[in-house]
Motif scaffolding. Structure first.
Motif, PDB file in Angstrom:
ATOM      1  N   SER A 269       0.842  -1.198   0.000  1.00  0.00           N
ATOM      2  CA  SER A 269       0.000   0.000   0.000  1.00  0.00           C
ATOM      3  C   SER A 269       0.872   1.241   0.000  1.00  0.00           C
ATOM      4  O   SER A 269       1.512   1.552  -0.993  1.00  0.00           O
ATOM      5  CB  SER A 269      -0.945  -0.019   1.203  1.00  0.00           C
ATOM      6  OG  SER A 269      -1.836   1.071   1.159  1.00  0.00           O
ATOM      7  N   ASP A 270       0.948   1.955   1.142  1.00  0.00           N
ATOM      8  CA  ASP A 270       1.789   3.147   1.236  1.00  0.00           C
ATOM      9  C   ASP A 270       2.021   3.506   2.699  1.00  0.00           C
ATOM     10  O   ASP A 270       1.510   2.846   3.604  1.00  0.00           O
ATOM     11  CB  ASP A 270       1.166   4.331   0.486  1.00  0.00           C
ATOM     12  CG  ASP A 270      -0.259   4.647   0.942  1.00  0.00           C
ATOM     13  OD1 ASP A 270      -0.603   4.311   2.096  1.00  0.00           O
ATOM     14  OD2 ASP A 270      -1.023   5.210   0.147  1.00  0.00           O
ATOM     15  N   VAL A 271       2.799   4.558   2.922  1.00  0.00           N
ATOM     16  CA  VAL A 271       3.153   4.969   4.281  1.00  0.00           C
ATOM     17  C   VAL A 271       1.930   5.469   5.034  1.00  0.00           C
ATOM     18  O   VAL A 271       1.756   5.191   6.227  1.00  0.00           O
ATOM     19  CB  VAL A 271       4.251   6.050   4.250  1.00  0.00           C
ATOM     20  CG1 VAL A 271       4.544   6.566   5.656  1.00  0.00           C
ATOM     21  CG2 VAL A 271       5.532   5.509   3.610  1.00  0.00           C
ATOM     22  N   ARG A 272       1.042   6.188   4.359  1.00  0.00           N
ATOM     23  CA  ARG A 272      -0.149   6.726   5.025  1.00  0.00           C
ATOM     24  C   ARG A 272      -1.035   5.604   5.569  1.00  0.00           C
ATOM     25  O   ARG A 272      -1.556   5.700   6.682  1.00  0.00           O
ATOM     26  CB  ARG A 272      -0.947   7.594   4.057  1.00  0.00           C
ATOM     27  CG  ARG A 272      -2.178   8.262   4.705  1.00  0.00           C
ATOM     28  CD  ARG A 272      -2.857   9.211   3.750  1.00  0.00           C
ATOM     29  NE  ARG A 272      -1.996  10.345   3.450  1.00  0.00           N
ATOM     30  CZ  ARG A 272      -1.884  11.423   4.226  1.00  0.00           C
ATOM     31  NH1 ARG A 272      -2.570  11.497   5.361  1.00  0.00           N
ATOM     32  NH2 ARG A 272      -1.103  12.411   3.870  1.00  0.00           N
ATOM     33  N   THR A 273      -1.177   4.537   4.795  1.00  0.00           N
ATOM     34  CA  THR A 273      -1.983   3.406   5.261  1.00  0.00           C
ATOM     35  C   THR A 273      -1.396   2.810   6.528  1.00  0.00           C
ATOM     36  O   THR A 273      -2.112   2.524   7.493  1.00  0.00           O
ATOM     37  CB  THR A 273      -2.068   2.331   4.164  1.00  0.00           C
ATOM     38  OG1 THR A 273      -2.710   2.886   3.019  1.00  0.00           O
ATOM     39  CG2 THR A 273      -2.854   1.124   4.653  1.00  0.00           C
ATOM     40  N   LEU A 274      -0.073   2.621   6.540  1.00  0.00           N
ATOM     41  CA  LEU A 274       0.569   2.100   7.746  1.00  0.00           C
ATOM     42  C   LEU A 274       0.332   3.022   8.926  1.00  0.00           C
ATOM     43  O   LEU A 274       0.028   2.568  10.034  1.00  0.00           O
ATOM     44  CB  LEU A 274       2.074   1.915   7.516  1.00  0.00           C
ATOM     45  CG  LEU A 274       2.886   1.536   8.765  1.00  0.00           C
ATOM     46  CD1 LEU A 274       2.447   0.173   9.291  1.00  0.00           C
ATOM     47  CD2 LEU A 274       4.382   1.543   8.467  1.00  0.00           C
TER      48      LEU A 274
END
Length: 303
Positions: free
Chosen positions: A287-292
């Motif tokens: 996914s991406d950093v924001r999702t984490l």
């Protein structure tokens, strides 16, 4: 003059003499101590002047308050030594530390930087020892950075630097965690760096220091510094990137800001990490950093 020891001074009237005494009591003597009184409102300015009268090797600069970086830069500007080192005015050095380190540099004039042991958070329950192995890195600063996990100890104070490395390098004024901003620039200008298990620096626990009291703004500056370092391909590794991911998570929890961008990481590289870090890396990969950040914050709020 072989060595200039730069000590910023601000609100440390109870510890300043202890710091200076730990240096002047050593058998090595070919140095100057530069005390930079950074507009301290207590009796530090007076103590600095008294110390300079007691020992001709001690120079004092009184300046308007500008912060730790500005004080260090003032010391660098007037330093005359072939080498420079730094000490915080509430810390100390073990006896004979300077003798041991300068002896190594005398035998190895090719060394541009030498890093030596330190006790971190001395005198607190979090006390730990940073003990480098005996290593020499020539034309391979990236190996030093990754092999030693140097990104976790970019401290200015447990190292001695060839002064010419600072010819066009200064600490960033107005920033905190200034060491993280500066040390990679010094590595870029160095040819050889050595690590040794000789000597010892004592970094005292300080409940009022930035490390203990960093909030979202301060951690944001730390994250910004690391994101800039990650732009250097030689200094990138998955393990280092995931170290920065943890800082990003703290910043997001405190401010909602995201500075770190997604990086492509192979499964084999992620598999070498601890399970929790592997899972974080896997979420970023798919996914991406924001999702984490959102998942991590949700879990924290539920606990």
């Amino acid at each position: 003059m072989e060595l200039s020891i730069i000590i910023p001074v601000f609100r440390v009237e109870k510890t300043l003499r202890r710091c200076v005494d730990s240096i002047t009591s050593q058998s090595y003597t070919d140095y100057e101590i530069i005390l930079v009184d950074d507009g301290s409102p207590d009796s530090c300015g007076k103590i600095c002047d008294e110390l300079s009268k007691e020992d001709r090797r001690i120079k004092v600069i009184h300046r308007a308050n500008g912060g730790l970086s500005a004080a260090r830069n003032t010391g660098i500007d007037i330093a005359r030594g072939k080498y420079i080192t730094f000490a915080d005015s509430d810390d100390t050095m073990a006896p004979e530390t300077l003798k041991d380190l300068m002896e190594i540099l005398g035998k190895h004039p090719e060394y541009d930087i030498i890093e030596y042991p330190a006790v971190i958070f001395y005198g607190s329950p979090e006390e730990r020892v940073l003990m480098p192995k005996e290593r020499v890195y020539t034309n391979d600063m990236s190996r030093y950075w990754h092999e030693n996990e140097a990104y976790t100890h970019t401290y200015a104070w447990n190292k001695i630097y060839r002064r010419r490395l600072f010819a066009d390098v200064r600490f960033p004024e107005g920033k905190v965690f200034e060491d993280v901003w500066t040390f990679p620039m010094l590595l870029d200008r160095a040819t050889t760096i050595a690590t040794t298990n000789r000597g010892m620096y004592f970094y005292y626990a300080n409940a009022g220091g930035i490390t203990s009291n960093a909030g979202g703004r301060e951690l944001g500056m730390l994250l910004e510094a690391h994101t800039k370092i990650l732009e250097n391909r030689r200094l990138f590794s998955v393990k280092y990137y995931m170290h920065v991911v943890n800082i990003q998570l703290d910043v997001y929890n405190l401010t909602g800001n995201i500075l770190l961008s997604r990086r492509d990481m192979g499964i084999k590289e992620l598999a070498g990490l601890k399970p929790a870090m592997f899972l974080k890396g896997l979420i970023i990969k798919v996914s991406d950093v924001r999702t984490l950040c959102r998942i991590h914050k949700t879990i924290r709020n539920l606990l």
